[in-house]
Scaffold this motif. Structure first.
Motif, PDB file in Angstrom:
ATOM      1  N   ASP A  42       0.867  -1.176   0.000  1.00  0.00           N
ATOM      2  CA  ASP A  42       0.000   0.000   0.000  1.00  0.00           C
ATOM      3  C   ASP A  42       0.906   1.229   0.000  1.00  0.00           C
ATOM      4  N   HIS A  43       1.121   1.799  -1.199  1.00  0.00           N
ATOM      5  CA  HIS A  43       2.096   2.887  -1.285  1.00  0.00           C
ATOM      6  C   HIS A  43       1.557   4.183  -0.683  1.00  0.00           C
ATOM      7  N   HIS A  44       0.251   4.250  -0.437  1.00  0.00           N
ATOM      8  CA  HIS A  44      -0.300   5.418   0.254  1.00  0.00           C
ATOM      9  C   HIS A  44       0.009   5.351   1.757  1.00  0.00           C
ATOM     10  N   ILE A  45      -0.271   4.184   2.345  1.00  0.00           N
ATOM     11  CA  ILE A  45      -0.028   4.009   3.779  1.00  0.00           C
ATOM     12  C   ILE A  45       1.439   3.648   4.027  1.00  0.00           C
ATOM     13  N   ARG A  46       2.110   3.141   2.967  1.00  0.00           N
ATOM     14  CA  ARG A  46       3.521   2.738   3.024  1.00  0.00           C
ATOM     15  C   ARG A  46       3.728   1.521   3.918  1.00  0.00           C
ATOM     16  N   ILE A  47       2.840   0.552   3.729  1.00  0.00           N
ATOM     17  CA  ILE A  47       2.948  -0.711   4.462  1.00  0.00           C
ATOM     18  C   ILE A  47       2.677  -1.869   3.515  1.00  0.00           C
ATOM     19  N   TRP A  48       3.201  -3.034   3.856  1.00  0.00           N
ATOM     20  CA  TRP A  48       2.794  -4.282   3.226  1.00  0.00           C
ATOM     21  C   TRP A  48       1.625  -4.822   4.034  1.00  0.00           C
ATOM     22  N   ARG A  49       0.593  -5.257   3.341  1.00  0.00           N
ATOM     23  CA  ARG A  49      -0.586  -5.731   4.060  1.00  0.00           C
ATOM     24  C   ARG A  49      -1.289  -6.844   3.295  1.00  0.00           C
ATOM     25  N   PHE A  82       0.053   7.492   9.762  1.00  0.00           N
ATOM     26  CA  PHE A  82       0.630   7.882  11.056  1.00  0.00           C
ATOM     27  C   PHE A  82       0.514   6.737  12.061  1.00  0.00           C
ATOM     28  N   LEU A  83      -0.673   6.118  12.128  1.00  0.00           N
ATOM     29  CA  LEU A  83      -0.871   5.027  13.082  1.00  0.00           C
ATOM     30  C   LEU A  83       0.070   3.869  12.770  1.00  0.00           C
ATOM     31  N   ALA A  84       0.226   3.564  11.497  1.00  0.00           N
ATOM     32  CA  ALA A  84       1.127   2.465  11.112  1.00  0.00           C
ATOM     33  C   ALA A  84       2.569   2.792  11.471  1.00  0.00           C
ATOM     34  N   SER A  85       2.953   4.057  11.329  1.00  0.00           N
ATOM     35  CA  SER A  85       4.345   4.449  11.580  1.00  0.00           C
ATOM     36  C   SER A  85       4.738   4.319  13.046  1.00  0.00           C
ATOM     37  N   ILE A  86       3.742   4.383  13.961  1.00  0.00           N
ATOM     38  CA  ILE A  86       4.054   4.258  15.394  1.00  0.00           C
ATOM     39  C   ILE A  86       3.617   2.888  15.937  1.00  0.00           C
ATOM     40  N   GLY A  87       3.283   1.976  15.007  1.00  0.00           N
ATOM     41  CA  GLY A  87       3.008   0.607  15.409  1.00  0.00           C
ATOM     42  C   GLY A  87       1.630   0.357  15.969  1.00  0.00           C
ATOM     43  N   LEU A  88       0.690   1.267  15.746  1.00  0.00           N
ATOM     44  CA  LEU A  88      -0.675   1.086  16.226  1.00  0.00           C
ATOM     45  C   LEU A  88      -1.574   0.565  15.109  1.00  0.00           C
ATOM     46  N   PRO A  89      -2.707  -0.071  15.443  1.00  0.00           N
ATOM     47  CA  PRO A  89      -3.627  -0.554  14.403  1.00  0.00           C
ATOM     48  C   PRO A  89      -4.068   0.581  13.493  1.00  0.00           C
ATOM     49  N   CYS A  90      -3.975   0.353  12.190  1.00  0.00           N
ATOM     50  CA  CYS A  90      -4.262   1.419  11.225  1.00  0.00           C
ATOM     51  C   CYS A  90      -5.464   1.108  10.340  1.00  0.00           C
ATOM     52  N   GLY A  91      -6.203   0.052  10.684  1.00  0.00           N
ATOM     53  CA  GLY A  91      -7.374  -0.297   9.895  1.00  0.00           C
ATOM     54  C   GLY A  91      -7.108  -1.324   8.821  1.00  0.00           C
ATOM     55  N   TYR A  92      -5.866  -1.788   8.736  1.00  0.00           N
ATOM     56  CA  TYR A  92      -5.482  -2.795   7.740  1.00  0.00           C
ATOM     57  C   TYR A  92      -4.689  -3.899   8.424  1.00  0.00           C
ATOM     58  N   GLU A  93      -4.753  -5.093   7.848  1.00  0.00           N
ATOM     59  CA  GLU A  93      -4.009  -6.217   8.409  1.00  0.00           C
ATOM     60  C   GLU A  93      -2.576  -6.171   7.880  1.00  0.00           C
ATOM     61  N   VAL A  94      -1.709  -5.611   8.673  1.00  0.00           N
ATOM     62  CA  VAL A  94      -0.323  -5.404   8.243  1.00  0.00           C
ATOM     63  C   VAL A  94       0.392  -6.738   8.098  1.00  0.00           C
ATOM     64  N   PHE A  95       1.186  -6.834   7.052  1.00  0.00           N
ATOM     65  CA  PHE A  95       1.990  -8.024   6.810  1.00  0.00           C
ATOM     66  C   PHE A  95       3.353  -7.796   7.464  1.00  0.00           C
ATOM     67  N   ALA A  96       3.627  -8.550   8.516  1.00  0.00           N
ATOM     68  CA  ALA A  96       4.873  -8.377   9.265  1.00  0.00           C
ATOM     69  C   ALA A  96       5.714  -9.637   9.131  1.00  0.00           C
ATOM     70  N   PRO A  97       6.645  -9.690   8.196  1.00  0.00           N
ATOM     71  CA  PRO A  97       7.403 -10.922   7.956  1.00  0.00           C
ATOM     72  C   PRO A  97       8.235 -11.379   9.130  1.00  0.00           C
ATOM     73  N   ALA A  98       8.627 -10.457   9.990  1.00  0.00           N
ATOM     74  CA  ALA A  98       9.445 -10.864  11.138  1.00  0.00           C
ATOM     75  C   ALA A  98       8.668 -11.783  12.063  1.00  0.00           C
TER      76      ALA A  98
END
Length: 396
Positions: A42-49, A82-98
Motif C-alpha cells: 500500500d504505497h499510500h499508507i507505506r505498508i505491506w498488508r 501515522f498510526l502504522a508508523s508508530i506501530g498502532l492498528p491502522c485499519g489494515y491487516e499489516v503483513f509483518a514478515p518478522a
C-alpha cells in the motif's frame, strides 16, 4: 511451502487483460499446489498488508461485477499512515514478515515501478526466504517508440531493480535469453539466476472444434489491446488490400485501447468501418464471450511486432484455430510446434499474403487446425510447478 505473492496492482485492477490475466491465472495455480497468499504494498499508507475482501475478489476474478476499491480520502490515508508508523492498528491487516515463521518464498509476478521497489527495499532485509520475480519482456528496450513514454523511461531502472531478487522466472525461453543478453551487454555478471517457465493456457474447459461459420464468410479474429507494438495498423492495412482485391471475410477485434500508442490504429479501424467494411471491435469482453469468439472464428491473426510470450497465440491453437503470426522472438517459440502460418515480419504485405492464402485454401486451414489439435499445451499448473521448482533450487 508457504508462498506470499505480491499482487499489488492486480488486486486494484478491474480488468482482465495482459499481465493481470497472467498474474491471476498463475496465483490460482500456485494456490492449488501450495499455501499461497496474496499481499500488496500500500504505497499510500507505506505498508505491506493482506488484501481486503474487495481486493481479493479482483484477484480471484470470479465475480463479473467486481470493481476497483473505492478511493480513500487524504485524511484517511494520513491518519492510517501515522498510526502504522508508530506501530498502532491502522485499519489494515499489516503483513509483518518478522512475525511470520512459515514464509518459504516471496513471489512477484507483476511489473513494478519505483514505489513498489521502495516497498521491496523495506521488506526484503526482513525476509530470509528466497525472493523471485517474473520478467515478462524487454520490449521497452527494443521497441521504445511503440510504448508509453513513462514505461520506456522507467524500464532500465526496472531491469536494474530486478537484481534485488534471488531469482528471476522468465515467461519464455526467448525472454530468458533476451534478459541474459541484456545484462551481458551492460557488463552485469552478478545477476540472479534466470529460470524459464513458459506460460500456460487459462481456459480449463477449452475444446477444439471446427468453426461454426464454415458455410458463411470466413471470420478472422485478432485478440489484443490496440497499441503500437501490437501492430493492428498493419493488419487493418492488410485487410483493406484484401477487400480491395475482392476477398470476402469478416475481421473481428477484441481488446481494449491504449490511447497513447493505439489511437492511430483505432482511427484506421473507424475509417474502414465507416466505409462499410465487415469489421467489428469489442472491448472488455468476458471470458465466456472470448471463448465463443475463438470457437466461432475460422482462424486468428496476431500481428504483434514483439512479445515476451504471446498468450493469444496459444489460446487460438488450444481451440484448434490456426494463427497467422510472426516467426520472431517468443512468438516463433510458441508457433514452432505447429498450427501457425508464420511470416518473417508482420508487415501489411506479408500479413495480406498469409491471410489471403488461408482464405483461399481450406485444405491448408484444415491442415494447420489438425496440427494445433495434435499439440500438447502447457497448463498454468505446469507454470506453477516450474516456479516452485525454482524456489526449491534456490533453497538447496
Amino acid at each position: 511451502m508457504s508462498l506470499f505473492v505480491d499482487l499489488s496492482h492486480t488486486s486494484h485492477y478491474a480488468s482482465h487483460t495482459g499481465i493481470q490475466r497472467v498474474c491471476r491465472a498463475a496465483f490460482a495455480a500456485l494456490k492449488n499446489q501450495t499455501d499461497a497468499e496474496p499481499i500488496c504494498y500500500d504505497h499510500h499508507i507505506r505498508i505491506w498488508r493482506r488484501l481486503n475482501e474487495t481486493e481479493r475478489k479482483l484477484v480471484d476474478w470470479n465475480d463479473a461485477t467486481a470493481e476497483a476499491p473505492a478511493k480513500r480520502s487524504l485524511a484517511h490515508i494520513k491518519s492510517a499512515r501515522f498510526l502504522a508508523s508508530i506501530g498502532l492498528p491502522c485499519g489494515y491487516e499489516v503483513f509483518a514478515p518478522a512475525n511470520e515463521q512459515s514464509i518459504d518464498g516471496f513471489f512477484a509476478p507483476e511489473w513494478f515501478g519505483p514505489d513498489q521497489f521502495r516497498g521491496y527495499q523495506k521488506l526484503f532485509p526482513k525476509l530470509k526466504a528466497p525472493k523471485i520475480a517474473v520478467i515478462h519482456d524487454l520490449i521497452a528496450i527494443h521497441l521504445p517508440q511503440f510504448l508509453p513514454k513513462v514505461t520506456v523511461e522507467r524500464y532500465p531502472a526496472y531491469l536494474e531493480h530486478l537484481r534485488i531478487f534471488d531469482g528471476i522466472v522468465a515467461n519464455s525461453y526467448a525472454t530468458k535469453l533476451d534478459l541474459e543478453s541484456y545484462w551481458q551487454e551492460q557488463g552485469i555478471l552478478d545477476h540472479p539466476p534466470i529460470f524459464a517457465a513458459p506460460l500456460g493456457v487459462d481456459f480449463s474447459d477449452i475444446k477444439a472444434q471446427p468453426s461454426t461459420t464454415e458455410n458463411a464468410e470466413p471470420v478472422v479474429l485478432c485478440v489484443g489491446t490496440f497499441e503500437g507494438r501490437k501492430n493492428q495498423i498493419a493488419l487493418l492495412e492488410a485487410a483493406e488490400r484484401l477487400w480491395a482485391d475482392g476477398q470476402r471475410f469478416q475481421l473481428r477485434f477484441i481488446g481494449n485501447l491504449n490511447q497513447e500508442t493505439g489511437q492511430i490504429a483505432a482511427d484506421k479501424f473507424q475509417r474502414l468501418k465507416d466505409a462499410g467494411h465487415p469489421i467489428t471491435w469489442e472491448r472488455g469482453v468476458s471470458d465466456e464471450d472470448l471463448k465463443r469468439a475463438y470457437q466461432d472464428c475460422d482462424f486468428t491473426v496476431y500481428p504483434s511486432l514483439m512479445e515476451g510470450f504471446g498468450l493469444p497465440i496459444l489460446e487460438s491453437l488450444a481451440f484448434g484455430k490456426p494463427c497467422v503470426v510472426s516467426a520472431q522472438s517468443a512468438m516463433g517459440e510458441v508457433a514452432s510446434e505447429g498450427g501457425c502460418a508464420t511470416v518473417e515480419e508482420p508487415s501489411a504485405q506479408h500479413l495480406a499474403t498469409a491471410i489471403g492464402s488461408l482464405l483461399n485454401d481450406p485444405d491448408r486451414r484444415a491442415q494447420l487446425a489438425r496440427e494445433a489439435q495434435a499439440r500438447t499445451f502447457r497448463t498454468w499448473d505446469d507454470f506453477a510447478r516450474d516456479t516452485l521448482a525454482a524456489f526449491n533450487e534456490l533453497k538447496s
